[in-house]
Write an enzyme that holds these catalytic residues in place. Structure first.
Site, PDB file in Angstrom:
ATOM      1  N   TYR A 181       0.831  -1.207   0.000  1.00 59.29           N
ATOM      2  CA  TYR A 181       0.000   0.000   0.000  1.00 59.29           C
ATOM      3  C   TYR A 181       0.863   1.254   0.000  1.00 59.29           C
ATOM      4  O   TYR A 181       1.884   1.308   0.686  1.00 59.29           O
ATOM      5  CB  TYR A 181      -0.903   0.023   1.238  1.00 59.29           C
ATOM      6  CG  TYR A 181      -1.812   1.226   1.225  1.00 59.29           C
ATOM      7  CD1 TYR A 181      -2.966   1.227   0.455  1.00 59.29           C
ATOM      8  CD2 TYR A 181      -1.495   2.387   1.930  1.00 59.29           C
ATOM      9  CE1 TYR A 181      -3.790   2.337   0.398  1.00 59.29           C
ATOM     10  CE2 TYR A 181      -2.315   3.504   1.881  1.00 59.29           C
ATOM     11  CZ  TYR A 181      -3.454   3.472   1.106  1.00 59.29           C
ATOM     12  OH  TYR A 181      -4.269   4.579   1.047  1.00 59.29           O
ATOM     13  N   TRP A 231       1.230   5.632  -1.791  1.00 62.69           N
ATOM     14  CA  TRP A 231       0.944   6.589  -2.851  1.00 62.69           C
ATOM     15  C   TRP A 231       2.044   6.684  -3.893  1.00 62.69           C
ATOM     16  O   TRP A 231       1.824   7.244  -4.965  1.00 62.69           O
ATOM     17  CB  TRP A 231       0.674   7.963  -2.245  1.00 62.69           C
ATOM     18  CG  TRP A 231      -0.777   8.178  -1.985  1.00 62.69           C
ATOM     19  CD1 TRP A 231      -1.581   7.430  -1.167  1.00 62.69           C
ATOM     20  CD2 TRP A 231      -1.610   9.196  -2.550  1.00 62.69           C
ATOM     21  NE1 TRP A 231      -2.861   7.938  -1.186  1.00 62.69           N
ATOM     22  CE2 TRP A 231      -2.905   9.036  -2.028  1.00 62.69           C
ATOM     23  CE3 TRP A 231      -1.393  10.248  -3.439  1.00 62.69           C
ATOM     24  CZ2 TRP A 231      -3.973   9.865  -2.356  1.00 62.69           C
ATOM     25  CZ3 TRP A 231      -2.458  11.081  -3.761  1.00 62.69           C
ATOM     26  CH2 TRP A 231      -3.729  10.875  -3.230  1.00 62.69           C
TER      27      TRP A 231
END
Ligand code: MGD
Ligand code: MGD
Ligand code: MO
Length: 772
Positions: A122, A124
């Site tokens: 996980y 960005w």
């Protein structure tokens, strides 16, 4: 806004500006007199200061210069090891790192199967449609390992993304094709924003953003006479341009406040019965609870006042002001990133339904509007370049925020969305493009969890705490050092991202690293399909070009696109999406819920039998309940000066720190009773840990609340006894690692409880950015 901050070692020649993109804005950059100059996109009316993290970051000592292997792993091989995060590292050549890692991947794949690999990864990462690290690692694990255990949902919207399909239907539609900023500017009479719509947040969009329009839209709405009402603990959650009225409320109590608003509407006959009859199911059941027929407790304003800290008269007055107006109810992501986070989202939909506003231009339920810049915008009318990830041979997954539970309790059962599932037994964890020591809660527990695996691999551009806990640190390029295509599905700009700098040290693109690892697993061709990076960019660009051509629009070939500054893609109409169509004809355009209607009572959720998420929105108690020995609410929200932990060492982020630490904000009255003055260093602590921070005193925060944003790199000092203390100000040493409920198991990092004291000891230096 154009600054020059960074000096290159060589004073190389001046270059032309080259276009690029980032999650915090499109820009161009050039070298001039040995400095990197960053200039926002010319069409951007309100550029993001976070761009100024780039110049000083590019050659910072926190970058990773060469592959490294943890000494314990190198000497003893794979296996659980409590030294992870405290051990030394040994620099190695790329050849040695990849040979050893290739062997380890083969051992796990062949000995335990790909179901022993956790590849959720996980995070960005960076903008760029091809080098998106999470897509790269997933493609690699699928093609070279046969798959991996994945994670579902996000830290952003863990609760809402599971709840919404049960009660309203399509989550993407609710957030991305519902009420736009254009509609707010033109149509809304009153915007009631729970948790606000802070500009710092809406200046970010995953993939990139060329125009920051939110400030302008709020200013236009206000000039037209639209009122903004902010409910929450921090005045700064709406900008000055909104001219908002601030209703200061206790964190974690929005559900009670919304119940009382609806109660007042019903008691005074101001609710929209026709709307409720035609467009919703289950109102009657909910109304019995609301009026206290099921539990002898009417959820009226007098009931809500002591819970929420909002006077009963204010609640009653607000409810009356809502009736008969074009009202938009906004619920920020933050409200659901807390215990029982499903409830305020559900209750926001109920409030907007009781007002009869759903589906009207500028009215209804604007869930998460303002949290990120791809909400409230038009959707592009052509497909965006997208890297195919291949097929995952493993079906198992976890809700993303349950990672530490999974690693600590293999084989244990847990509840999720109506199922009892079992945690897999993970041997190897592979991370590229995320920072769990940024995003996860209770970091001391996360350390224990990572100590359990055989091998932890991290690709990073910087020496984050996650990298420091790895067995393999593989240095990757940062976006400015490679070529890519920039854009997101809700911003028109498609831009060639041309490199402005050589890779740092021995850093390599994630793609190149994975290609060479795939080779060692006999799967190079499957991973690369024989393409170079440039060939991939051409390949990924083609569907977009073909769609443009089909629509009779200018469709530049790749060479032309690559040589230019980017161009705007066509966008779809701002048509209000499914909710508008549903309002027009609920039989012809039903919602994708079991009943086709808005579910004020959900038979499905009720059938799951979860006390932590019953069949209708309900007050389950505060999400956060301060009491001795931790009497303050901590709001651990998103940082204004960076995206999460990214480039925390950049100039814009560093300039905002105080004595090198992150800055907490607290009310002068809370400070006074603790003998704390503005500019002190404070220690925040609770039963899970402690951290240091600078402190700024302000009346713009509710008394009883302290705010410390996320994103300072975890910098623990091991104490003689007790838990490590982060000397830099990472609030996730304090937050609790517990799911929102048994329904969604979402992240609850936004709120916790703490005590605070003035720190009088010797101030430990910040080591988070030091080389290993
Ligand atoms: N207490 C608390 N915690 C929270 C939240 C909260 O509200 N409160 N919010 C949560 C939310 S909403 C989110 S989305 C998460 C965010 O959590 P993350 O997305 O994990 O945070 P980032 O700092 O963006 O991490 C991205 C990492 O990728 C690295 N990176 C950048 N580009 C590349 C690349 O090209 N390749 C590779 N390999 N790496 C790259 C960066 O250096 C950085 O370390 O945090 C969550 N955590
Ligand atoms: N600059 C910057 N912008 C970002 C990000 C970033 O890291 N930096 N991250 C992006 C990401 S990934 C996401 S998911 C979004 C997140 O969007 P959000 O989750 O909405 O953002 P936050 O800043 O965490 O929280 C917004 C505000 O909610 C308020 N709040 C907290 N708890 C409560 C509560 O119980 N009730 C009420 N009424 N208010 C409360 C706090 O005062 C806080 O400032 O932001 C995005 N934008
Ligand atoms: Mo997020």
């Amino acid at each position: 806004m154009s600054t020059t901050l960074f000096s290159r070692d060589d004073t190389g020649p001046e270059t032309d500006f080259v276009p690029h993109n980032s999650h915090w804005g499109a820009f161009s950059a050039r070298w001039k007199e040995g400095r990197l100059e960053v200039r926002p996109h010319p069409a951007d009316p309100d550029p993001n200061g976070i761009l100024q993290n780039f110049p000083a970051a590019l050659r910072h000592r926190a970058r990773v210069a060469q592959p490294m292997i943890r000494r314990g792993w190198l000497e003893q091989g794979p296996g659980p090891d409590p030294r992870r995060g405290r051990d030394e590292f040994v620099p190695v050549s790329w050849g040695k790192a990849l040979d050893l890692l290739g062997g380890e991947l083969a051992r796990v794949r062949d000995g335990h199967g790909p179901g022993a690999v956790f590849g959720g990864s996980y995070g960005w990462s960076s903008a760029g449609r091809f080098h998106h690290a999470q897509s790269q690692v997933h493609r690699f694990l699928n093609t070279a390992m046969g798959g991996y255990v994945r994670s579902v949902n996000s830290y952003s919207s863990g609760a809402s993304s599971v709840l919404v399909p049960h009660i309203i239907g399509d989550y993407e539609d609710l957030t991305k094709r519902n009420v736009s900023w254009e509609q707010v500017a033109e149509h809304s009479d009153l915007v009631l924003a729970f948790g606000g719509m802070a500009l710092k947040n809406s200046m970010i969009a995953g993939g990139g953003i060329s125009r920051h329009v939110e400030r302008g839209a709020m200013a236009r709405a206000r000039a037209r006479g639209c009122e903004f009402v902010l409910v929450g603990p921090l005045r700064a959650d709406l900008p000055d341009e909104a001219g908002a009225e601030w209703i200061s409320s206790e964190p974690g109590t929005d559900t009670a406040l919304m119940l009382a608003l609806v109660h007042t509407l019903v008691a005074e006959g101001l609710h929209d019965r026709a709307f409720l009859d035609r467009y919703t199911v289950g109102w009657a059941m909910f109304e019995r609870y609301l009026l206290g027929e099921t539990d002898n407790q009417p959820k009226d304003a007098a009931w809500a006042a002591p819970l929420t800290g909002v006077p009963a008269e204010t609640i009653v007055d607000l409810a009356r002001r809502l009736a008969g107006k074009r009202v938009l109810v906004v619920v920020s992501h933050s409200l659901q990133r807390a215990r029982f986070g499903e409830q305020p989202v559900w209750m926001g939909a109920v409030l907007a339904s009781a007002l009869g506003q759903i589906g009207l231009p500028g009215g209804g339920f604007g869930y998460a509007l303002g949290a990120i810049a791809y909400y409230g915008r038009r959707t592009n009318a052509v497909p965006m370049p997208t890297l195919p990830q291949g097929r995952n041979g493993i079906r198992d997954y976890i809700p993303v925020a349950r990672i530490a539970d999974m690693l600590l309790h293999p084989g244990a059962p847990y509840r999720y969305n109506g199922e009892t599932r079992t945690y897999p037994d993970i041997r190897l964890v592979y991370w590229a493009g995320g920072n769990p020591f940024h995003h996860h809660q209770d970091l001391d527990r996360l350390r224990q969890a990572f100590a359990r695996v055989d091998t932890l691999v991290v690709h990073e551009l910087g020496l984050t705490a996650t990298a420091r806990h790895a067995d393999f640190i593989l240095p990757c390029t940062m976006t400015l050092e490679r070529e890519d295509i920039g854009g997101n599905t809700h911003d028109p700009l498609l831009v060639p991202m041309r490199p402005v700098a050589e890779p740092f040290g021995e850093a390599r693109d994630d793609y190149a690293i994975f290609a060479d690892l795939a080779e060692r697993l006999g799967r190079r061709e499957a991973f690369t399909e024989g393409r170079t990076t440039r060939q991939w960019l051409e390949h990924l660009y083609e569907p977009t070009r073909a769609a443009l051509k089909e629509q009779g629009l200018p469709a530049p070939d790749f060479e032309t696109f690559w040589a230019g500054d980017g161009f705007d893609l066509p966008q779809q109409a701002d048509d209000g999406g499914r909710l508008r169509a549903f309002r027009a004809d609920p039989d012809q355009a039903p919602l994708v819920t079991p009943s086709g209607r808005i579910e004020i009572f959900s038979e499905t959720i009720a059938s799951f039998g979860e006390a932590t998420c019953p069949g209708h929105a309900a007050w389950l108690g505060p999400a956060n309940c301060p009491s001795a020995p931790a009497p303050l609410h901590l709001v651990a929200n998103q940082p204004a000066t960076r995206l999460h932990s990214q480039l925390d060492f950049g100039g814009h982020s560093m300039d905002a720190k105080h004595r090198d630490r992150e800055v907490a904000r607290m009310h002068p009255a809370d400070a006074a009773v603790r003998g704390i003055a503005d500019g002190d260093i404070i220690r925040l602590f609770n039963e899970r840990g402690a951290c240091l921070a600078g402190v700024h005193l302000t009346e713009d925060i509710r008394q009883g609340v302290i705010q410390l944003p996320t994103g300072a790199w975890y910098d623990p000092v091991d104490p003689v006894e007790g838990k490590p203390m982060c000397v830099h100000g990472n609030p996730n040493v304090l937050t609790q690692d517990v799911g929102t409920s048994n329904l969604a198991q979402g992240c609850t990092g936004q709120l916790t409880t703490v005590e605070v004291e003035r720190f009088t000891g010797n101030l430990p230096p910040i080591r988070a950015f030091d080389p290993l």
